[in-house]
Design a protein around this motif. Sequence first.
Motif, short mmCIF file in Angstrom:
data_model
loop_
_atom_site.label_atom_id
_atom_site.label_comp_id
_atom_site.label_asym_id
_atom_site.label_seq_id
_atom_site.Cartn_x
_atom_site.Cartn_y
_atom_site.Cartn_z
N PHE A 7 31.70 59.28 29.04
CA PHE A 7 33.01 59.85 29.34
C PHE A 7 33.31 59.77 30.84
CE2 PHE A 7 35.54 63.62 30.55
CZ PHE A 7 36.73 63.28 29.91
N ALA A 8 32.32 60.08 31.67
CA ALA A 8 32.50 60.05 33.13
C ALA A 8 32.90 58.65 33.61
CB ALA A 8 31.23 60.51 33.83
N VAL A 9 32.18 57.64 33.14
CA VAL A 9 32.47 56.26 33.53
C VAL A 9 33.86 55.84 33.05
CG1 VAL A 9 31.81 53.85 33.08
CG2 VAL A 9 30.07 55.54 33.66
N ASN A 10 34.17 56.13 31.80
CA ASN A 10 35.47 55.74 31.24
C ASN A 10 36.62 56.47 31.91
OD1 ASN A 10 34.38 53.85 29.50
ND2 ASN A 10 34.22 55.28 27.80
N LEU A 11 36.45 57.76 32.17
CA LEU A 11 37.50 58.53 32.83
C LEU A 11 37.85 57.93 34.19
CD1 LEU A 11 39.38 60.99 32.93
CD2 LEU A 11 37.44 62.30 33.86
N LYS A 12 36.83 57.64 34.97
CA LYS A 12 37.06 57.06 36.29
C LYS A 12 37.70 55.68 36.18
CE LYS A 12 34.46 57.51 40.17
NZ LYS A 12 33.22 57.41 40.97
N ARG A 13 37.21 54.87 35.24
CA ARG A 13 37.74 53.51 35.06
C ARG A 13 39.22 53.55 34.67
NH1 ARG A 13 34.09 50.27 31.59
NH2 ARG A 13 33.13 49.87 33.57
N TYR A 14 39.57 54.38 33.70
CA TYR A 14 40.96 54.47 33.27
C TYR A 14 41.84 55.04 34.38
CZ TYR A 14 40.59 53.08 28.39
OH TYR A 14 40.43 52.36 27.24
N ARG A 15 41.35 56.07 35.07
CA ARG A 15 42.15 56.68 36.15
C ARG A 15 42.47 55.65 37.22
NH1 ARG A 15 40.96 58.33 41.02
NH2 ARG A 15 38.71 58.41 40.73
N ARG A 16 41.48 54.88 37.63
CA ARG A 16 41.69 53.85 38.65
C ARG A 16 42.60 52.74 38.13
NH1 ARG A 16 35.74 53.26 41.50
NH2 ARG A 16 35.93 55.13 42.79
N ALA A 17 42.45 52.39 36.86
CA ALA A 17 43.26 51.31 36.28
C ALA A 17 44.74 51.65 36.27
CB ALA A 17 42.79 50.99 34.87
N VAL A 18 45.07 52.92 36.09
CA VAL A 18 46.48 53.31 36.10
C VAL A 18 46.95 53.74 37.48
CG1 VAL A 18 46.52 53.90 33.64
CG2 VAL A 18 46.04 55.68 35.33
N GLY A 19 46.03 53.73 38.44
CA GLY A 19 46.42 53.99 39.83
C GLY A 19 46.67 55.45 40.17
N LEU A 20 45.95 56.35 39.52
CA LEU A 20 46.12 57.77 39.81
C LEU A 20 44.96 58.28 40.66
CD1 LEU A 20 47.21 59.25 36.35
CD2 LEU A 20 48.65 58.77 38.33
N SER A 21 45.26 59.19 41.56
CA SER A 21 44.21 59.90 42.28
C SER A 21 43.67 60.99 41.36
CB SER A 21 44.78 60.54 43.55
OG SER A 21 45.72 61.55 43.20
N GLN A 22 42.53 61.52 41.71
CA GLN A 22 41.99 62.66 40.96
C GLN A 22 42.98 63.82 40.98
OE1 GLN A 22 38.18 63.55 42.70
NE2 GLN A 22 37.12 62.04 41.43
N GLU A 23 43.58 64.02 42.13
CA GLU A 23 44.53 65.12 42.28
C GLU A 23 45.74 64.96 41.36
OE1 GLU A 23 46.78 67.62 45.80
OE2 GLU A 23 45.61 65.87 46.32
N LEU A 25 45.97 63.06 38.60
CA LEU A 25 45.52 63.18 37.21
C LEU A 25 45.35 64.65 36.84
CD1 LEU A 25 44.47 62.08 34.52
CD2 LEU A 25 42.22 61.84 35.61
N ALA A 26 44.70 65.41 37.70
CA ALA A 26 44.50 66.84 37.45
C ALA A 26 45.82 67.57 37.29
CB ALA A 26 43.69 67.45 38.58
N HIS A 27 46.76 67.28 38.19
CA HIS A 27 48.08 67.92 38.13
C HIS A 27 48.77 67.63 36.80
CE1 HIS A 27 51.97 69.43 39.38
NE2 HIS A 27 52.49 68.27 39.04
N ARG A 28 48.79 66.36 36.40
CA ARG A 28 49.47 65.96 35.17
C ARG A 28 48.78 66.50 33.92
NH1 ARG A 28 51.36 59.66 36.05
NH2 ARG A 28 52.34 59.96 38.09
N ALA A 29 47.46 66.69 33.99
CA ALA A 29 46.71 67.21 32.84
C ALA A 29 46.56 68.73 32.89
CB ALA A 29 45.34 66.56 32.77
N ASP A 30 47.10 69.34 33.93
CA ASP A 30 47.06 70.80 34.11
C ASP A 30 45.63 71.33 34.19
OD1 ASP A 30 48.30 73.26 34.54
OD2 ASP A 30 48.27 73.77 32.41
N ILE A 31 44.80 70.64 34.99
CA ILE A 31 43.45 71.11 35.28
C ILE A 31 43.22 71.00 36.79
CG2 ILE A 31 42.51 70.55 33.00
CD1 ILE A 31 41.33 68.01 34.14
N ASP A 32 42.14 71.55 37.27
CA ASP A 32 41.85 71.53 38.70
C ASP A 32 41.26 70.19 39.14
OD1 ASP A 32 39.82 72.35 41.12
OD2 ASP A 32 41.58 73.67 41.02
N ARG A 33 41.59 69.74 40.34
CA ARG A 33 41.08 68.48 40.85
C ARG A 33 39.56 68.47 40.94
NH1 ARG A 33 38.18 66.47 44.39
NH2 ARG A 33 38.22 68.39 45.55
#
Length: 89
Positions: A7-23, A25-33
């Motif tokens: 999950f960790a590897v895939n989460l990072k890979r997908y996040r980078r592929a869509v060009g989102l920062s952790q911050e 992604l967290a904001h859009r998913a309503d969780i903490d960075r």
Amino acid sequence: MGIRDVFAVNLKRYRRAVGLSQEELAHRADIDRTYVSALERGRYAASIDVVDRLAAVLGTEAAELLRHIGQPANGDAHRVPGLPGKPKR
């Protein structure tokens, strides 16, 4: 590799592929960075609800975030290079 690491590897890979920062992604998913950071490092196990929200923000299915790299997906011929199991639309 355990499911948390997958999950960790895939989460990072997908996040980078869509060009989102952790911050972002967290904001859009309503969780903490810091929680996104911990998930990407395999420090925490996400609830199924969080996995589903993250997948929705990333434009994929929750199952894709949990799929081992190299594991065949339905519609394998329609996968986007670099992203495990993400179908072309």
